[in-house]
Design a protein around this motif. Structure first.
Motif, PDB file in Angstrom:
ATOM      1  N   VAL A 174      10.139  10.473   1.573  1.00 31.39           N
ATOM      2  CA  VAL A 174       8.735  10.402   1.986  1.00 31.39           C
ATOM      3  C   VAL A 174       8.669  10.532   3.501  1.00 31.39           C
ATOM      4  O   VAL A 174       9.481   9.954   4.226  1.00 31.39           O
ATOM      5  CB  VAL A 174       8.098   9.065   1.540  1.00 31.39           C
ATOM      6  CG1 VAL A 174       6.675   8.941   2.068  1.00 31.39           C
ATOM      7  CG2 VAL A 174       8.126   8.941   0.021  1.00 31.39           C
ATOM      8  N   GLU A 175       7.711  11.290   3.990  1.00 30.79           N
ATOM      9  CA  GLU A 175       7.529  11.456   5.438  1.00 30.79           C
ATOM     10  C   GLU A 175       6.411  10.541   5.929  1.00 30.79           C
ATOM     11  O   GLU A 175       5.338  10.478   5.319  1.00 30.79           O
ATOM     12  CB  GLU A 175       7.182  12.902   5.774  1.00 30.79           C
ATOM     13  CG  GLU A 175       8.311  13.888   5.531  1.00 30.79           C
ATOM     14  CD  GLU A 175       7.976  15.292   5.995  1.00 30.79           C
ATOM     15  OE1 GLU A 175       6.931  15.459   6.676  1.00 30.79           O
ATOM     16  OE2 GLU A 175       8.737  16.225   5.679  1.00 30.79           O
ATOM     17  N   TRP A 176       6.675   9.815   6.990  1.00 27.94           N
ATOM     18  CA  TRP A 176       5.668   8.956   7.620  1.00 27.94           C
ATOM     19  C   TRP A 176       5.236   9.590   8.935  1.00 27.94           C
ATOM     20  O   TRP A 176       6.062   9.914   9.793  1.00 27.94           O
ATOM     21  CB  TRP A 176       6.241   7.566   7.878  1.00 27.94           C
ATOM     22  CG  TRP A 176       5.351   6.678   8.711  1.00 27.94           C
ATOM     23  CD1 TRP A 176       5.473   6.394  10.034  1.00 27.94           C
ATOM     24  CD2 TRP A 176       4.188   5.956   8.257  1.00 27.94           C
ATOM     25  NE1 TRP A 176       4.471   5.536  10.444  1.00 27.94           N
ATOM     26  CE2 TRP A 176       3.669   5.253   9.376  1.00 27.94           C
ATOM     27  CE3 TRP A 176       3.548   5.830   7.029  1.00 27.94           C
ATOM     28  CZ2 TRP A 176       2.538   4.435   9.284  1.00 27.94           C
ATOM     29  CZ3 TRP A 176       2.425   5.017   6.935  1.00 27.94           C
ATOM     30  CH2 TRP A 176       1.928   4.330   8.051  1.00 27.94           C
ATOM     31  N   ALA A 191       8.559  -0.271   4.003  1.00 28.56           N
ATOM     32  CA  ALA A 191       8.332   0.357   2.702  1.00 28.56           C
ATOM     33  C   ALA A 191       8.853   1.789   2.681  1.00 28.56           C
ATOM     34  O   ALA A 191       9.514   2.207   1.721  1.00 28.56           O
ATOM     35  CB  ALA A 191       6.843   0.329   2.360  1.00 28.56           C
ATOM     36  N   ILE A 192       8.567   2.549   3.730  1.00 25.23           N
ATOM     37  CA  ILE A 192       9.076   3.928   3.808  1.00 25.23           C
ATOM     38  C   ILE A 192      10.600   3.932   3.745  1.00 25.23           C
ATOM     39  O   ILE A 192      11.212   4.724   3.015  1.00 25.23           O
ATOM     40  CB  ILE A 192       8.589   4.609   5.102  1.00 25.23           C
ATOM     41  CG1 ILE A 192       7.061   4.805   5.088  1.00 25.23           C
ATOM     42  CG2 ILE A 192       9.310   5.939   5.310  1.00 25.23           C
ATOM     43  CD1 ILE A 192       6.570   5.844   4.107  1.00 25.23           C
ATOM     44  N   ARG A 193      11.216   3.045   4.502  1.00 24.55           N
ATOM     45  CA  ARG A 193      12.675   2.986   4.533  1.00 24.55           C
ATOM     46  C   ARG A 193      13.250   2.659   3.150  1.00 24.55           C
ATOM     47  O   ARG A 193      14.223   3.281   2.709  1.00 24.55           O
ATOM     48  CB  ARG A 193      13.134   1.934   5.552  1.00 24.55           C
ATOM     49  CG  ARG A 193      14.637   1.919   5.765  1.00 24.55           C
ATOM     50  CD  ARG A 193      15.023   1.010   6.904  1.00 24.55           C
ATOM     51  NE  ARG A 193      14.971  -0.401   6.528  1.00 24.55           N
ATOM     52  CZ  ARG A 193      15.214  -1.399   7.377  1.00 24.55           C
ATOM     53  NH1 ARG A 193      15.474  -1.129   8.655  1.00 24.55           N
ATOM     54  NH2 ARG A 193      15.174  -2.643   6.966  1.00 24.55           N
ATOM     55  N   GLU A 194      12.636   1.693   2.464  1.00 20.93           N
ATOM     56  CA  GLU A 194      13.181   1.268   1.178  1.00 20.93           C
ATOM     57  C   GLU A 194      12.885   2.266   0.064  1.00 20.93           C
ATOM     58  O   GLU A 194      13.706   2.440  -0.849  1.00 20.93           O
ATOM     59  CB  GLU A 194      12.676  -0.134   0.846  1.00 20.93           C
ATOM     60  CG  GLU A 194      13.205  -1.166   1.849  1.00 20.93           C
ATOM     61  CD  GLU A 194      12.891  -2.599   1.481  1.00 20.93           C
ATOM     62  OE1 GLU A 194      12.078  -2.836   0.557  1.00 20.93           O
ATOM     63  OE2 GLU A 194      13.464  -3.504   2.132  1.00 20.93           O
ATOM     64  N   VAL A 195      11.732   2.927   0.118  1.00 21.53           N
ATOM     65  CA  VAL A 195      11.446   3.982  -0.855  1.00 21.53           C
ATOM     66  C   VAL A 195      12.463   5.113  -0.697  1.00 21.53           C
ATOM     67  O   VAL A 195      13.017   5.622  -1.687  1.00 21.53           O
ATOM     68  CB  VAL A 195      10.009   4.520  -0.681  1.00 21.53           C
ATOM     69  CG1 VAL A 195       9.820   5.830  -1.447  1.00 21.53           C
ATOM     70  CG2 VAL A 195       8.995   3.486  -1.162  1.00 21.53           C
ATOM     71  N   ASN A 196      12.735   5.497   0.529  1.00 24.25           N
ATOM     72  CA  ASN A 196      13.680   6.594   0.759  1.00 24.25           C
ATOM     73  C   ASN A 196      15.119   6.195   0.436  1.00 24.25           C
ATOM     74  O   ASN A 196      15.908   7.011  -0.053  1.00 24.25           O
ATOM     75  CB  ASN A 196      13.552   7.100   2.192  1.00 24.25           C
ATOM     76  CG  ASN A 196      12.272   7.888   2.407  1.00 24.25           C
ATOM     77  OD1 ASN A 196      11.657   8.358   1.438  1.00 24.25           O
ATOM     78  ND2 ASN A 196      11.857   8.044   3.646  1.00 24.25           N
ATOM     79  N   ALA A 197      15.447   4.918   0.684  1.00 28.25           N
ATOM     80  CA  ALA A 197      16.783   4.444   0.321  1.00 28.25           C
ATOM     81  C   ALA A 197      16.978   4.451  -1.190  1.00 28.25           C
ATOM     82  O   ALA A 197      18.105   4.558  -1.688  1.00 28.25           O
ATOM     83  CB  ALA A 197      17.015   3.045   0.876  1.00 28.25           C
ATOM     84  N   ALA A 206       0.833  -1.207   0.000  1.00 25.60           N
ATOM     85  CA  ALA A 206       0.000   0.000   0.000  1.00 25.60           C
ATOM     86  C   ALA A 206       0.866   1.255   0.000  1.00 25.60           C
ATOM     87  O   ALA A 206       0.588   2.224  -0.723  1.00 25.60           O
ATOM     88  CB  ALA A 206      -0.936   0.002   1.212  1.00 25.60           C
ATOM     89  N   VAL A 207       1.935   1.235   0.795  1.00 26.73           N
ATOM     90  CA  VAL A 207       2.842   2.384   0.839  1.00 26.73           C
ATOM     91  C   VAL A 207       3.608   2.519  -0.472  1.00 26.73           C
ATOM     92  O   VAL A 207       3.747   3.623  -1.026  1.00 26.73           O
ATOM     93  CB  VAL A 207       3.814   2.256   2.025  1.00 26.73           C
ATOM     94  CG1 VAL A 207       4.897   3.339   1.955  1.00 26.73           C
ATOM     95  CG2 VAL A 207       3.066   2.365   3.352  1.00 26.73           C
TER      96      VAL A 207
END
Length: 444
Positions: free
Chosen positions: A260-262, A245-251, A99-100
């Protein structure tokens, strides 16, 4: 992490039982003395549910049921545990992750963080473009202005339908062992759904080159997950999937040139708490909300989300009625409709050849919806009304209260059930404990 509710609390929530759709058994019928098979669904077929039975160890042994679950790779599990080393369940972790990721890819393709623009691309991220299955590769294609077809962790076969949900799904049949934990060696997977229902509508052409402030970056994604309440036992894998997902998108370079901010948020498994969190996200300028955990909570907050023009994207809503809800094109989910789980559950139950079946469900859109779907599938399989009993209960007002299911347990005993399906969240542990206390012999 979820802390088990104190079942010894004296204060109990009032119980409202509703029995529907069952003919009276003849006076010559008597309650069966044989063992009763227990079944569960995605709300309680998780390891943390076993924590509710520390005072009655082994009570869940032999209970089985279904949950939407794709076989997860060891690599994905290891990545999740790098986020949460204590993670004991993985249910809906893949759906949360996807979803993210899908939201992030849609924003990159839209060249904008405006929710209405992102929404135009979400279905298209999963259909008809160049196939990609990692965050890195998909973001590279999106930044190059290429149409993509994302296949991630939970989304393996068909893409989204026109209404923004998976056209196909994978279900797992799960079994509790004598330690009240799921026995992974007995887990079976089965596919469901129809790839032909995948949307054929094309998204607008990708917008290449927009970055930073001109695109509205950074993309802000808010959580609306069950950190507290009756569904809190399912929260750890949801949170871990989103965080990974946030971590990998930002990496991989983020979205539109910025990380991306969570912004975390609790739905409380409670409409009032969820509405407060949504209002906080609106004030914080969130563009996409991941949640809610329970289908009924999403129904409660959706009008507020839509009025604010934001996207609500749930990784675990399964209420079939949400497929037709008035969402102005702003509601999506990576979890499949319970029309599919109803078939899977009915199949699991019928394999055991039960004669008298009771379906107990929490009184909300999730519980009653899945209860109705299972009933319909059982009737298609030849189960007649006089051999089927439906009971619903009002869930406790808060997670600190217990559920008094004494009357319901007695009804089930008198009915002579040899199969009981329990559809609920953490509070459904009180249903099973009440059956045991009433002298119903559970098959282990």
């Amino acid at each position: 992490m979820h802390r088990p509710r104190n079942a010894a609390l004296v204060a109990c929530a009032a119980l409202l039982l509703t029995t529907v759709g069952c003919a009276s058994k003849s006076e010559t019928d008597s309650s069966t003395d044989g063992p009763v098979r227990l079944y569960g669904s995605d709300g309680n077929m998780i390891n943390s549910f076993g924590d509710e039975f520390k005072d009655q160890s082994g009570l869940l042994a032999g209970m089985k049921g279904t949950t939407p679950l794709t076989p997860l790779s060891d690599d994905f599990k290891q990545r999740l545990r790098s986020v949460d080393p204590d993670l004991g369940d993985f249910v809906y972790s893949g759906e949360s992750y996807d979803a993210v990721v899908i939201s992030s890819l849609a924003a990159q393709l839209a060249g904008s963080t405006a929710p209405a623009e992102i929404a135009k691309y979400i279905n298209g991220v999963t259909t008809g473009g160049e196939r990609c299955d990692t965050v890195d590769s998909c973001l590279d294609l999106a930044r190059a202005g290429r149409d993509i077809e994302y296949r991630g962790v939970s989304l393996k076969r068909g893409g989204f339908t026109d209404v923004g949900e998976p056209s196909t799904a994978s279900y797992a049949t799960l079994h509790f062992d004598s330690s009240d934990k799921l026995d992974d060696n007995k887990t079976e997977f089965v596919g469901a759904g129809d790839e032909s229902t995948t949307s054929t509508k094309r998204a607008p052409n990708p917008r290449k080159g927009a970055t930073g402030e001109e695109a509205g970056a950074p993309l802000k994604i808010g959580g609306l997950l069950p950190q507290t309440g009756d569904l809190a036992l399912a929260n750890p894998p949801l949170e871990a999937g989103a965080a990974l997902a946030i971590r990998e998108v930002n990496a991989a370079g983020g979205v539109l040139g910025d990380p991306v901010e969570w912004i975390p948020g609790d739905d409380g498994t409670n409409p009032d708490k969820a509405k407060q969190t949504v209002a906080s996200h609106i004030r914080a300028g969130v563009h996409v909300i991941i949640g809610a955990g329970a289908s009924g909570i999403s129904r409660a907050v959706l009008p507020d989300v839509v009025a604010a023009g934001l996207i609500l994207f749930s990784p675990c809503n399964t209420d079939a009625g949400l497929s037709t809800v008035d969402d102005k094109g702003l509601y999506f989910r990576t979890a499949p409709s319970d029309l599919l789980q109803g078939r899977a559950l009915a199949d699991v139950i019928m394999r055991d050849g039960p004669q008298e079946i009771v379906i107990v469900a929490r009184k909300d859109s999730y519980g009653e919806g899945l209860q109705g779907n299972v009933r319909a599938e059982l009737e298609k399989a030849g189960v007649t009304a006089d051999h089927l009993k439906l009971i619903t209960y009002e869930p406790p007002a808060d997670a600190e209260s217990s559920l008094d299911f004494t009357k319901g347990a007695e009804e089930i005993k008198e009915f002579g059930a040899d199969a009981v399906l329990v559809i609920g969240f953490g509070e459904s542990a009180d249903v099973i404990k009440a059956l045991s206390k009433a002298g119903v012999q559970l098959q282990h």
